[in-house]
Design an enzyme around this catalytic site. Structure first.
Site, short mmCIF file in Angstrom:
data_model
loop_
_atom_site.label_atom_id
_atom_site.label_comp_id
_atom_site.label_asym_id
_atom_site.label_seq_id
_atom_site.Cartn_x
_atom_site.Cartn_y
_atom_site.Cartn_z
N SER A 21 0.34 1.37 5.43
CA SER A 21 -0.84 0.61 5.01
C SER A 21 -0.83 -0.78 5.61
CB SER A 21 -0.83 0.43 3.49
OG SER A 21 -0.68 1.66 2.86
N HIS A 23 -4.34 6.39 8.70
CA HIS A 23 -4.23 5.83 7.35
C HIS A 23 -5.23 6.50 6.41
CE1 HIS A 23 -4.74 2.39 4.36
NE2 HIS A 23 -3.57 2.93 4.13
N GLU A 31 -8.55 5.49 8.48
CA GLU A 31 -8.47 4.44 9.49
C GLU A 31 -7.53 4.93 10.60
OE1 GLU A 31 -9.17 0.31 6.95
OE2 GLU A 31 -7.19 1.23 6.91
N ASN A 89 -7.37 -2.48 3.38
CA ASN A 89 -6.34 -3.16 2.60
C ASN A 89 -6.36 -4.66 2.82
OD1 ASN A 89 -5.57 -0.83 1.44
ND2 ASN A 89 -3.72 -0.54 2.64
N1 LIG Z 1 -0.09 4.68 -2.53
C1 LIG Z 1 -1.21 4.48 -1.88
O1 LIG Z 1 -2.26 4.28 -2.50
C2 LIG Z 1 -1.22 4.50 -0.36
C3 LIG Z 1 -2.45 4.65 0.29
C4 LIG Z 1 -2.46 4.77 1.68
C5 LIG Z 1 -1.28 4.68 2.40
N2 LIG Z 1 -0.10 4.50 1.73
C6 LIG Z 1 1.13 4.45 2.54
O2 LIG Z 1 1.72 5.74 2.51
C7 LIG Z 1 3.12 5.63 2.61
C8 LIG Z 1 3.76 6.34 1.43
O3 LIG Z 1 3.39 5.68 0.23
P1 LIG Z 1 3.40 6.41 -1.18
O4 LIG Z 1 2.65 5.55 -2.12
O5 LIG Z 1 3.02 7.83 -1.01
O6 LIG Z 1 4.96 6.31 -1.54
P2 LIG Z 1 5.77 7.15 -2.62
O7 LIG Z 1 6.91 6.30 -3.02
O8 LIG Z 1 4.90 7.70 -3.67
O9 LIG Z 1 6.33 8.41 -1.78
C9 LIG Z 1 7.24 8.29 -0.72
C10 LIG Z 1 8.03 9.60 -0.59
O10 LIG Z 1 8.83 9.55 0.59
C11 LIG Z 1 10.04 10.24 0.33
N3 LIG Z 1 11.06 9.84 1.29
C12 LIG Z 1 11.81 8.71 1.30
N4 LIG Z 1 12.66 8.74 2.36
C13 LIG Z 1 12.44 9.90 3.03
C14 LIG Z 1 13.00 10.51 4.19
N5 LIG Z 1 13.96 9.90 4.87
N6 LIG Z 1 12.53 11.72 4.57
C15 LIG Z 1 11.55 12.32 3.89
N7 LIG Z 1 10.99 11.80 2.77
C16 LIG Z 1 11.41 10.60 2.35
C17 LIG Z 1 10.35 9.83 -1.10
O11 LIG Z 1 11.25 10.79 -1.68
C18 LIG Z 1 8.97 9.85 -1.75
O12 LIG Z 1 8.65 11.10 -2.33
C19 LIG Z 1 3.44 4.15 2.68
O13 LIG Z 1 3.56 3.77 4.02
C20 LIG Z 1 2.22 3.52 2.04
O14 LIG Z 1 2.00 2.22 2.47
C21 LIG Z 1 -0.04 4.44 0.38
#
Ligand SMILES: NC(=O)c1ccc[n+]([C@@H]2O[C@H](COP(=O)([O-])OP(=O)(O)OC[C@H]3O[C@@H](n4cnc5c(N)ncnc54)[C@H](O)[C@@H]3O)[C@@H](O)[C@H]2O)c1
Length: 596
Positions: free
Chosen positions: A121, A142, A154, A192
């Site tokens: 993000s 994204h 995005e 964002n």
């Molecule tokens: N939460 C949101 O609203 C949102 C929206 C758009 C983008 N994002 C982006 O998406 C990405 C993930 O965010 P999220 O909120 O889903 O996080 P989250 O913490 O909910 O999930 C992350 C997952 O990655 C796994 N993980 C960690 N290390 C790993 C590895 N080495 N191999 C495989 N899996 C692994 C974890 O076990 C976890 O389940 C981030 O870059 C975030 O900025 C988040």
């Protein structure tokens, strides 16, 4: 030739990853879904099963289609399973070193022609890409939360991403039924960058007890038509993820203080209050992962319509003014059964206001929302007057005259002489300090702000603005009156912009700055906020409706009161106002409204 995407990999199956798996599998693409451990895989699988089962229960997905969708997903631990996919999307936590490590590994494991994409993000896609030997095949894709629902994607191209990779990913987004905007690599991209300053500001309002969580969220939902309030959205995003995004944006985005995470966020993360995913964040949820909010110790006690905390009985209301707001407010009170005395500056003005109220009530009758009897009864409750002396025995006065402090102060001084003791004196000002008006009287404890939104008969929100001199009784009376009007009253302190404008206008101003910096177009920025965040209008559509002059004036007030450098009005906004481009009302603002 364009690439065929027959199988994709998703790395990390948390909040975003599990949703991204669903997006691909729903569209007939095989997915290799990868996590760090068997338990994490199971969590991801449970999220997908839960989501598709809900879709079946709602009749949005046939059972056979759900089974086919689930059969397309191959659940795996470890990146080695991704050796033959055409594209990988990484959705692991927002840490640069972790993402770089994963990309280096993906580069080793994946076939040479595979595209490697990150769902980051706020981190630099360029910095992630240089961890591989194929930065020209690295791109940002994204998605928005929840990925299966939000239409926007995005697409982030770095200076080295190949044009054919960008084109292929854009075509893929279209196949997934998404709308994509393609942009360059900048902290927070479009959505964002515009969203997180607002979210952080809302948290700081909560942290400083400026308003309650329920009131902050209700204000933005009802005042701006947003699908959810900022604190509920923080819980959905996840406070750990939100913290990382803010922190990166602060460091990458020019150290704008508005992105420095409010200390409370870090404290909540440390305490394990991560939002929905952990079952508790700003709100408490039925269980981890559930969207259902359950009452907790901060949930306000509702009084079921009874007069709360010593509210005074209110039956007779004086409304001063003859503009749009006064006219709407007269209608609101009269329809709710109050006896209303309208005071204007002359019989001619009264006749006009009376006509406007009648026209509006008649519209309600034509639309079948109001019976003829109720219309007549409402009109019968209004007395038209041109002298303040008639307000001697009302219980509440609502002032809605011109937005000029000297005029309002003089009016409140007169009301102070005329009105009986115990009356609540309310101002509808949207930008002046209520305390200035209160101090024009000898009874500041009885003075409060009642900020209605335009059009008053339709908008469900009223901001109840307490000064440091407002008594608890006055505040309770104001809350009881709002409830009786069928409005949601949110209580806040006497600061510039109250809740809604203080949170809304800096975001609009930021959108203008983004346009001015040529990062994106007005159309793409509007799309991003509507399709990525569910806003009813994009910032430029809204600015044209509100009026650029009005927006500039509000933004200036916010800047002058808070002295926050990030609130300084965008030069482009000032130039457009100077040029007479005021929005719809002048035929031209950010867009030309003279052409159909
Ligand atoms: N939460 C949101 O609203 C949102 C929206 C758009 C983008 N994002 C982006 O998406 C990405 C993930 O965010 P999220 O909120 O889903 O996080 P989250 O913490 O909910 O999930 C992350 C997952 O990655 C796994 N993980 C960690 N290390 C790993 C590895 N080495 N191999 C495989 N899996 C692994 C974890 O076990 C976890 O389940 C981030 O870059 C975030 O900025 C988040």
């Amino acid at each position: 030739m364009a690439r065929e995407f027959t199988s994709v990999g998703v790395v990390g199956l948390g909040t975003m990853g599990a949703g991204i798996v669903e997006v691909f599998a729903r569209n007939g693409i095989d997915v290799v879904a990868v996590e760090i451990s068997a338990a994490a895989v199971e969590r991801g699988r449970a999220t997908l099963t839960g989501s598709t089962d809900r879709a079946v229960a709602k009749g949005k997905l046939a059972e056979a289609d759900r089974d086919a969708l689930l059969a397309r997903v191959d659940w795996q631990v470890g990146l080695d399973a991704l050796h033959s996919v055409d594209l990988v999307i990484e959705a692991v936590p927002e840490h640069l070193d972790l993402k770089q490590r994963i990309f280096a590994e993906l580069d080793r494991v994946c076939k040479p022609e595979a595209i490697l994409a990150t769902n980051t993000s706020s981190l630099s896609v360029t910095e992630i890409s240089v961890a591989t030997t194929r930065p020209n095949q690295v791109i940002g894709i994204h998605f928005f939360n929840p990925a299966p629902i939000m239409k926007l994607v995005e697409v982030v191209r770095t200076v080295v991403t190949s044009a054919d990779v960008v084109a292929d990913v854009e075509a893929l987004c279209e196949r997934l039924g998404k709308v994509d905007v393609t942009i360059s690599d900048r902290a927070g991209f479009i959505a964002n960058a515009l969203l997180f300053g607002y979210l952080n500001h809302a948290v700081s309002m909560f942290e400083s007890r400026y308003a309650t969580r329920e009131d902050i969220d209700a204000a933005m939902k009802l005042g701006c038509g947003l699908p959810m309030g900022p604190l509920a959205l923080m819980d959905l995003i996840g406070l750990d993820t939100a913290y990382e995004i803010l922190d990166t944006m602060y460091r990458r985005g020019g150290r704008d203080r508005r992105h420095a995470p409010v200390p409370l966020i870090k404290q909540m993360v440390t305490a394990g209050l991560l939002g929905r995913k952990s079952g508790r964040g700003f709100y408490t949820y039925e269980r981890p992962g559930s969207p259902v909010v359950v009452p907790d110790e901060h949930t306000p006690v509702t009084t079921g319509g009874a007069l709360a905390d010593g509210a005074r009985a209110t039956a007779k209301v004086g409304i001063v003014g003859s503009g749009t707001m006064a006219t709407g407010i007269i209608e609101v009170f009269a329809k709710a059964g109050y006896e209303v005395i309208s005071v204007t500056r002359g019989a001619e003005k009264s006749a006009k206001v009376c006509e406007a109220v009648k026209t509006s009530l008649n519209k309600g009758v034509v639309r079948g929302k109001l019976s003829e009897e109720d219309r007549d009864a409402a009109l019968g409750r209004v007395t038209w007057s041109a002298t303040l002396d008639h307000l001697a025995d009302v219980d509440l006065v609502v002032e809605a005259v011109v937005e000029e402090l000297s005029v309002k102060k003089a009016l409140f001084a007169s009301l102070d002489e005329i009105c009986k003791p115990g009356v609540v004196l309310a101002t509808t000002t949207s930008s002046l300090p209520v305390i200035d008006v209160a101090m024009a009287t000898q009874r500041p404890a009885d003075v409060i702000g009642l900020h209605f939104f335009n059009p008053a008969p339709i908008m469900p929100l009223v901001e109840i603005v307490q000064t440091i001199r407002t008594s608890a009784e006055t505040s309770a009376t104001a809350r009881a009156v709002c409830a009786a009007l069928g409005k949601t009253g949110v209580v806040c302190g006497d600061r510039s912009g109250f809740i809604v404008n203080a949170l809304l206008f800096p975001y609009l101003n930021d959108a203008v700055k983004m346009l001015e910096a040529s990062y994106s177009t007005a159309d793409d920025i509007d799309y991003a906020m509507k399709l990525g965040c569910g806003y009813p209008m994009g910032p430029f559509e809204l600015l044209d409706v509100v009026g650029l002059d009005v927006s500039l004036a509000i933004q200036r007030e916010l800047y002058l009161e808070l002295r926050e450098p990030g609130f300084a009005p965008a030069p482009l906004l000032e130039h457009l106002v100077t040029a007479g481009y005021l929005g719809r009302k002048s035929g031209r603002g950010f867009r030309d409204h003279t052409k159909r």
